[in-house]
Design a protein around this motif. Structure first.
Motif, PDB file in Angstrom:
ATOM      1  N   LYS A  67       0.811  -1.212   0.000  1.00 48.03           N
ATOM      2  CA  LYS A  67       0.000   0.000   0.000  1.00 48.03           C
ATOM      3  C   LYS A  67       0.850   1.269   0.000  1.00 48.03           C
ATOM      4  CE  LYS A  67      -3.918  -2.043   2.538  1.00 48.03           C
ATOM      5  NZ  LYS A  67      -4.198  -3.120   1.811  1.00 48.03           N
ATOM      6  N   TYR A  68       2.169   1.098  -0.094  1.00 45.04           N
ATOM      7  CA  TYR A  68       3.061   2.254  -0.041  1.00 45.04           C
ATOM      8  C   TYR A  68       4.299   1.969  -0.883  1.00 45.04           C
ATOM      9  CZ  TYR A  68       4.935  -0.793   3.625  1.00 45.04           C
ATOM     10  OH  TYR A  68       5.415  -1.864   4.323  1.00 45.04           O
ATOM     11  N   ALA A  69       5.002   3.036  -1.264  1.00 44.19           N
ATOM     12  CA  ALA A  69       6.204   2.912  -2.093  1.00 44.19           C
ATOM     13  C   ALA A  69       7.416   2.562  -1.226  1.00 44.19           C
ATOM     14  CB  ALA A  69       6.460   4.218  -2.840  1.00 44.19           C
ATOM     15  N   LEU A  70       8.390   1.930  -1.857  1.00 44.80           N
ATOM     16  CA  LEU A  70       9.626   1.514  -1.185  1.00 44.80           C
ATOM     17  C   LEU A  70      10.848   2.011  -1.941  1.00 44.80           C
ATOM     18  CD1 LEU A  70       8.894  -2.286  -0.612  1.00 44.80           C
ATOM     19  CD2 LEU A  70       8.777  -0.473   1.098  1.00 44.80           C
ATOM     20  N   SER A 128       9.906   4.780   1.288  1.00 48.20           N
ATOM     21  CA  SER A 128      10.294   5.699   0.224  1.00 48.20           C
ATOM     22  C   SER A 128      10.937   6.958   0.805  1.00 48.20           C
ATOM     23  CB  SER A 128       9.068   6.072  -0.608  1.00 48.20           C
ATOM     24  OG  SER A 128       9.425   6.919  -1.666  1.00 48.20           O
ATOM     25  N   GLY A 129      12.083   7.326   0.264  1.00 40.84           N
ATOM     26  CA  GLY A 129      12.815   8.514   0.707  1.00 40.84           C
ATOM     27  C   GLY A 129      13.930   8.220   1.693  1.00 40.84           C
ATOM     28  N   LEU A 182      19.354   8.332   4.347  1.00 37.57           N
ATOM     29  CA  LEU A 182      20.452   7.622   5.013  1.00 37.57           C
ATOM     30  C   LEU A 182      21.784   7.784   4.276  1.00 37.57           C
ATOM     31  CD1 LEU A 182      18.552   4.330   5.910  1.00 37.57           C
ATOM     32  CD2 LEU A 182      19.263   6.135   7.501  1.00 37.57           C
ATOM     33  N   GLY A 183      21.753   8.450   3.110  1.00 41.13           N
ATOM     34  CA  GLY A 183      22.979   8.683   2.348  1.00 41.13           C
ATOM     35  C   GLY A 183      23.487   7.456   1.611  1.00 41.13           C
ATOM     36  N   ILE A 184      22.595   6.520   1.308  1.00 43.35           N
ATOM     37  CA  ILE A 184      23.014   5.307   0.597  1.00 43.35           C
ATOM     38  C   ILE A 184      23.173   5.620  -0.880  1.00 43.35           C
ATOM     39  CG2 ILE A 184      22.337   2.962  -0.048  1.00 43.35           C
ATOM     40  CD1 ILE A 184      20.935   2.786   2.704  1.00 43.35           C
ATOM     41  N   GLU A 185      24.344   5.267  -1.428  1.00 44.20           N
ATOM     42  CA  GLU A 185      24.663   5.530  -2.830  1.00 44.20           C
ATOM     43  C   GLU A 185      25.283   4.296  -3.471  1.00 44.20           C
ATOM     44  OE1 GLU A 185      27.342   8.828  -2.655  1.00 44.20           O
ATOM     45  OE2 GLU A 185      25.770  10.249  -2.113  1.00 44.20           O
ATOM     46  N   LYS A 186      25.212   4.245  -4.790  1.00 39.59           N
ATOM     47  CA  LYS A 186      25.811   3.148  -5.546  1.00 39.59           C
ATOM     48  C   LYS A 186      27.308   3.063  -5.242  1.00 39.59           C
ATOM     49  CE  LYS A 186      25.781   1.083 -10.091  1.00 39.59           C
ATOM     50  NZ  LYS A 186      25.414   1.207 -11.485  1.00 39.59           N
TER      51      LYS A 186
END
Length: 115
Positions: A57-60, A97-98, A103-107
């Motif tokens: 019911k919500y975005a991830l 979502s968001g 949290l600053g997670i990057e590739k």
């Protein structure tokens, strides 16, 4: 059925609390039927290389990690009734979502976790 609990870590600093879905039953259930994840909460699914958001019911935010825990793909704000995958992934992190950005997670980052 409850998941194990852990902590997500980057550069020896705690990022958030984790549920760890590492059994057939907990991986199949995932977040279905649970209340939405909060701020600084996530779910680690292991092993996993694809997820779906059917009946959600919500975005991830979805973060795919290789065997070493390196971020190889990030899918932001995945809406309900979608599928996301990375065939090179061994682990998947799911966040509200968001939260991946917050949290600053990057590739290419290296992430670890502990129980």
């Amino acid at each position: 059925m409850t998941c194990k609990r852990g902590i997500l870590i980057r550069n020896n600093q705690s990022l958030c609390e984790l549920g760890i879905a590492d059994t057939v039953a907990t991986r199949m259930k995932g977040l279905l039927g649970d209340k939405p994840l909060g701020v600084k909460q996530g779910l680690l699914i292991s092993p996993c290389h694809s997820i779906h958001t059917f009946r959600m019911k919500y975005a991830l935010d979805v973060v795919f990690l290789n065997r070493a825990g390196k971020v190889i793909k990030i899918s932001l704000s995945v809406k309900p009734n979608r599928i996301r995958a990375s065939l090179r992934a061994v682990y998947v992190l799911e966040f509200k979502s968001g939260q991946a950005k917050a949290l600053g997670i990057e590739k290419n980052q290296q992430l670890t976790w502990m129980l």
